[in-house]
Structure formats: structure tokens, C-alpha cells
Enzyme design. Structure first.
Site, PDB file in Angstrom:
ATOM      1  N   LYS A 114       0.821  -1.210   0.000  1.00 39.42           N
ATOM      2  CA  LYS A 114       0.000   0.000   0.000  1.00 39.42           C
ATOM      3  C   LYS A 114       0.859   1.265   0.000  1.00 39.42           C
ATOM      4  O   LYS A 114       0.399   2.339  -0.367  1.00 39.42           O
ATOM      5  CB  LYS A 114      -0.951  -0.022   1.186  1.00 39.42           C
ATOM      6  CG  LYS A 114      -1.865  -1.268   1.154  1.00 39.42           C
ATOM      7  CD  LYS A 114      -3.306  -0.936   1.317  1.00 39.42           C
ATOM      8  CE  LYS A 114      -4.254  -2.060   0.956  1.00 39.42           C
ATOM      9  NZ  LYS A 114      -4.084  -3.310   1.701  1.00 39.42           N
TER      10      LYS A 114
HETATM   11  C1  LIG Z   1      -4.712  -4.480   1.081  1.00 37.98           C
HETATM   12  C2  LIG Z   1      -3.988  -5.762   1.056  1.00 37.98           C
HETATM   13  C3  LIG Z   1      -4.314  -6.797   0.148  1.00 37.98           C
HETATM   14  C4  LIG Z   1      -5.497  -6.695  -0.797  1.00 37.98           C
HETATM   15  O1  LIG Z   1      -5.262  -5.791  -1.852  1.00 37.98           O
HETATM   16  P1  LIG Z   1      -6.464  -5.225  -2.754  1.00 37.98           P
HETATM   17  O2  LIG Z   1      -5.878  -4.145  -3.566  1.00 37.98           O
HETATM   18  O3  LIG Z   1      -7.510  -4.733  -1.781  1.00 37.98           O
HETATM   19  O4  LIG Z   1      -6.975  -6.375  -3.571  1.00 37.98           O
HETATM   20  C5  LIG Z   1      -3.515  -7.937   0.128  1.00 37.98           C
HETATM   21  N1  LIG Z   1      -2.472  -8.081   0.978  1.00 37.98           N
HETATM   22  C6  LIG Z   1      -2.132  -7.114   1.866  1.00 37.98           C
HETATM   23  C7  LIG Z   1      -0.973  -7.348   2.768  1.00 37.98           C
HETATM   24  C8  LIG Z   1      -2.869  -5.922   1.936  1.00 37.98           C
HETATM   25  O5  LIG Z   1      -2.518  -4.965   2.828  1.00 37.98           O
END
Ligand SMILES: *Cc1c(COP(=O)(O)O)cnc(C)c1O
Length: 454
Positions: A111
Site C-alpha cells: 500500500k
Molecule cells: C490491502 C492488502 C491486500 C489486498 O489488496 P487489494 O488491492 O484490496 O486487492 C492484500 N495483501 C495485503 C498485505 C494488503 O494490505
């Protein structure tokens, strides 16, 4: 380049406006008016170019609002905070199996790729307009910490993040509460993530409040986040040897469908990909979609991969828009159906380049164990979901979305050891600062009024 709404009823806007608004006025999500093509010569390069240079080439196709110098500075600052010189290194585990490590940013999850850039875009916007903003959001863990680190100590912005008290990992909470930044307000509430999200939605829906306090959102519907994530798919491809680029599969741990959508957009722009494997945990709404053509949300069950505990995939709307040949009317009608009945059946559904897998908690533990035994490599519980079904005859890139150091309890359960990270160890020494509030819109509103920037 202009941006239009997936529901076809909002005026086209520029990049800066689409970014600042988040949601379009007709309730849809912003998409580019036309998707540009990747420069063809880029895909023939032997070896990767530096990550910021690639990100700049990519954003140049989309962001015609910032001038080149500004854009370079914003991108350099965003990825300068990563601890790896490669930014997103590709690690080979076996003949055909590679892991793309996306956890070398300041909060150790993928993220950071979107939210570091968003933080700098907000700061730039505030400098430009002279108007302070207040960021309001809800999190089940990683989004909140990445947003907080993208905006900590930035001038003219205060950040309010609601989270369900006692329901996020301890280290995720420390990442939010131990920043020592005066402009950060972590707010634990009694209840679930859905309760937190509901309060945020209600306050955001009050236009008088939203305009007066200049409230902004940071959730994964923001197009700048999606585009920032497309860059590492191209970068991964460039890290593969030239003779291994013919049949690439990307396996992607998926919750809100943001990450895998980013890859699919890069594919639509010309990146050669044979398959995207949508890897879910036991909350398998997207697995059901891609195997049956039926989208139907159910109850959320807690899992060992909590950042994927989602039953409403907010970026599904963008998929639907392209599925309908960029037809806003059809997309709006389908979204209305989902809002009314909680489900949607796509007639004669062809999953195309997508496949899907599902992984329950027991399999998560087994996949972590197997990766360690077979490859001597340690994956976190989210990444473990993407190891569920790998075709050994294809070049597969597994996206590793978080560092295993963020989830020591699960790691101990799986392999009897928990990796550590110096960045998390530092947090353990700091005193948490948080603002516990009653779980009502009125209580949060009063807190916002008292603490807003500007
Ligand atoms: C947010 C997140 C996901 C999911 O990603 P999306 O973009 O919502 O599909 C998967 N793994 C981790 C560690 C995350 O923080």
C-alpha cells in the site's frame, strides 16, 4: 488526459481534480477517457530501468496537470523512502517461480506504493491552493498505516483514521499510533471495520461538513493509487530475462480488487500477460465471480490474512466498466442491481485473462510451511494465498504484498519463528498516542470539528 466516471454521468475532469475528488459526483469511479499504450520499446528493454524513472514515464501518460519537473520531484520523494534500491525487487525461488517483493516501503506493505505518492500529491496541492485539508478514513490495518506514513508531519493536513479496537494486528496499530506526528489522529472505536467505515461514509455524505472542513478520502478507489500500482507490474516484467517473457502469470493476493486491477490495466495498455490469478482467502467473493460469473457478497469471516477480509470489492466497478466495453449506462445499471439485491449475474461470462484461487486458514499455514521447506523463503499470510495453485510450466510472478514481520503470531504458528524488522522494533519502544471515541457519527464529528486543520 481527461478522466470520466464509470457511471457516465459526471463531467470529464483533469488528473488533479480526479485525484482530489476520489469519488465522482454520480457515485462512480474515475477512469481515463482513453487508456494510453505503453511505449513499445520499453517492453523490449533488457533489464529494468530505475524505478522512479519508469514511474515517471508511466505517469507522464496520465498526468498532464503537473509539469515534468514537479512530477519528477513528487515521484523521487515518494520512492526515495523505500529501503531497497530496486524498490520492487524480483526474487527467483525456482526455475519458473518468482516473487515480487512489494514490502520495502515505510510500512512494509504494497500500500506504500500508492499512499506515499498520494501523500506527496496532497502536500503539493495544499502548497498550490493554500487551503488546508483533512483526511478521513477507516482501516482494517495496512491502508491506515500506509496513509499515516504518507502524510505524517506534512504541512496543512490533519489525518483522522478510524479502526476497530482490538481487531487489527498489534504492530499495525503501533504503526498508526507511534508516529509522534502532531497531525495524526488514530481513532479506535468499539465494533468492526464495517462500523468504522459506516461512520466515515455518513460524515463524508454530509456535504456541508465535507466542504467546510475540506475532507478528503484515501481509500483504494482513488485512481492515483491504482495507477501507481500498475508501474511495478511493468517493472517486474522488465526484470525477467527476455526469453521468459512469453507466458507470464501474475498471482495476486486480492481483497478490494485494487492491486490486480492495476496489473490488468497495464495489460490493457500493452503489457504481455497470459494470466492474472486472483488469489482470495476464505472471503471468496471474487473467486466465486471468476469461476461462476456470479457476484454475490456474503458475511465477512475473520482470517489469518486480515487485510483481505472483504466481501465488497470496491474496484470491481472499474472491471465491470471495461467488461461492458466502457459503457457507463450498463455499469450504472449493474451497480444499482448490486446495491439493491447484493448480487449480480453476468450472462455468458468469460473470465478471459483471469483465473481465481481460494485459500482457507489451514492452507495458508501449509503454504507458508511449504515455501520455507521447498524454497527456503518466508512469505506472509497474504502472500501465502497466492501460492495456492502455481503452474510449474509457466513463468509465474507471485506478488508479495506484505512483510512477514508484520504478522509474528501467524508466522510462529506456521513455522515456529517470526522474522523481525528494525522499523517495527523501533515502534515497540515508543508510547502509543490514540483518541478513543464512542462509535457514533456525532462523537467523531465533534472530534473533527475540534481538531481539523485550518
Ligand atoms: C490491502 C492488502 C491486500 C489486498 O489488496 P487489494 O488491492 O484490496 O486487492 C492484500 N495483501 C495485503 C498485505 C494488503 O494490505
Amino acid at each position: 488526459m481527461n478522466y470520466v466516471s464509470t457511471r457516465g454521468k459526471s463531467p470529464a475532469v483533469g488528473f488533479a481534480e480526479a485525484f482530489a475528488q476520489g469519488l465522482a459526483p454520480d457515485g462512480g469511479l474515475y477512469v481515463p477517457e482513453t487508456l494510453p499504450s505503453l511505449p513499445g520499446d520499453l517492453l523490449l528493454e533488457e533489464g529494468p530501468m530505475p524505478y522512479p524513472a519508469l514511474a515517471w514515464d508511466f505517469f507522464n501518460l496520465f498526468d498532464t496537470d503537473h509539469d515534468s519537473e514537479e512530477l519528477i520531484a513528487l515521484i523521487d520523494e515518494s520512492y526515495g523512502s523505500f529501503s531497497e534500491t530496486m524498490t520492487a525487487p524480483l526474487v527467483q525461488l525456482a526455475e519458473n517461480l518468482h516473487v515480487l517483493e512489494l514490502f520495502h516501503g515505510p510500512t512494509l506493505s504494497f500500500k506504500d506504493f500508492g499512499l506515499q505518492l498520494i501523500g506527496n500529491l496532497f502536500e503539493h496541492q495544499i502548497r498550490h491552493t493554500g487551503e488546508p485539508i483533512n483526511v478521513l478514513g477507516a482501516t482494517s490495518g495496512d491502508t491506515g498505516s500506509a496513509a499515516i506514513h504518507g502524510l505524517a508531519n506534512k504541512k496543512g493536513v490533519n489525518v483522522f483514521i478510524l479502526y476497530p479496537k482490538g481487531r487489527i494486528a498489534e504492530l499495525q496499530e503501533r504503526q498508526m499510533t507511534c508516529t509522534a506526528a502532531k497531525n495524526i489522529f488514530p481513532i479506535p472505536i468499539e465494533g468492526t471495520f464495517d462500523d468504522a467505515q459506516r461512520i466515515v461514509k455518513e460524515l463524508m455524505g454530509d456535504l456541508e461538513l465535507k466542504n467546510r472542513l475540506r475532507l478528503s478520502a484515501i481509500n483504494s478507489i482513488n485512481l492515483a493509487r491504482i495507477l501507481a500500482q500498475s508501474v511495478y507490474y511493468v517493472h517486474a516484467y522488465m526484470q525477467l530475462p527476455l526469453d521468459r517473457r512469453g507466458d507470464v502469470h501474475f498471482a495476486v493476493p486480492t481483497g478490494n480488487f485494487g492491486n490486480v486491477l492495476s496489473g490488468w490495466l497495464a495489460h490493457r495498455m500493452g503489457l504481455p500477460v497470459e494470466r492474472f490469478i486472483v488469489a482470495t482467502n476464505r472471503n471468496d467473493i471474487l473467486h466465486r465471480l471468476f469461476t461462476t460469473g456470479q457476484y454475490a457478497s456474503g458475511e465477512v469471516h475473520p482470517s489469518l490474512a486480515p487485510s483481505m477480509d472483504i466481501q465488497i470489492a470496491s474496484n470491481f466497478e472499474r472491471f465491470l466498466y471495461y467488461f461492458h466495453g466502457e459503457d457507463g449506462k450498463k455499469t450504472a445499471a449493474d451497480m444499482a442491481k448490486i446495491a439493491k439485491t447484493g448480487k449480480l449475474k453476468l450472462p455468458n461470462f468469460d473470465p478471459g485473462v483471469f483465473a481465481a484461487t481460494r485459500c482457507d486458514d489451514d492452507q495458508i499455514l501449509v503454504n507458508i510451511q511449504r515455501a520455507k521447506e521447498e524454497y527456503g523463503y518466508i512469505v506472509d499470510p497474504h502472500t501465502a494465498c497466492a501460492l495456492q495453485e502455481i503452474d510449474p510450466d509457466r513463468t509465474t510472478v507471485v506478488l508479495s504484498t506484505a512483510s512477514p514481520a508484520k504478522f509474528p503470531d501467524v508466522m510462529k504458528k506456521a513455522i515456529g519463528e517470526a522474522p523481525t524488522d528494525p522499523m517495527l522494533d523501533v515502534l515497540k519502544k515508543r508510547k502509543p498516542v490514540r483518541y478513543e471515541l464512542e462509535a457514533t457519527p456525532a462523537a467523531v464529528r465533534a472530534f473533527l470539528e475540534a481538531n481539523a486543520a485550518g
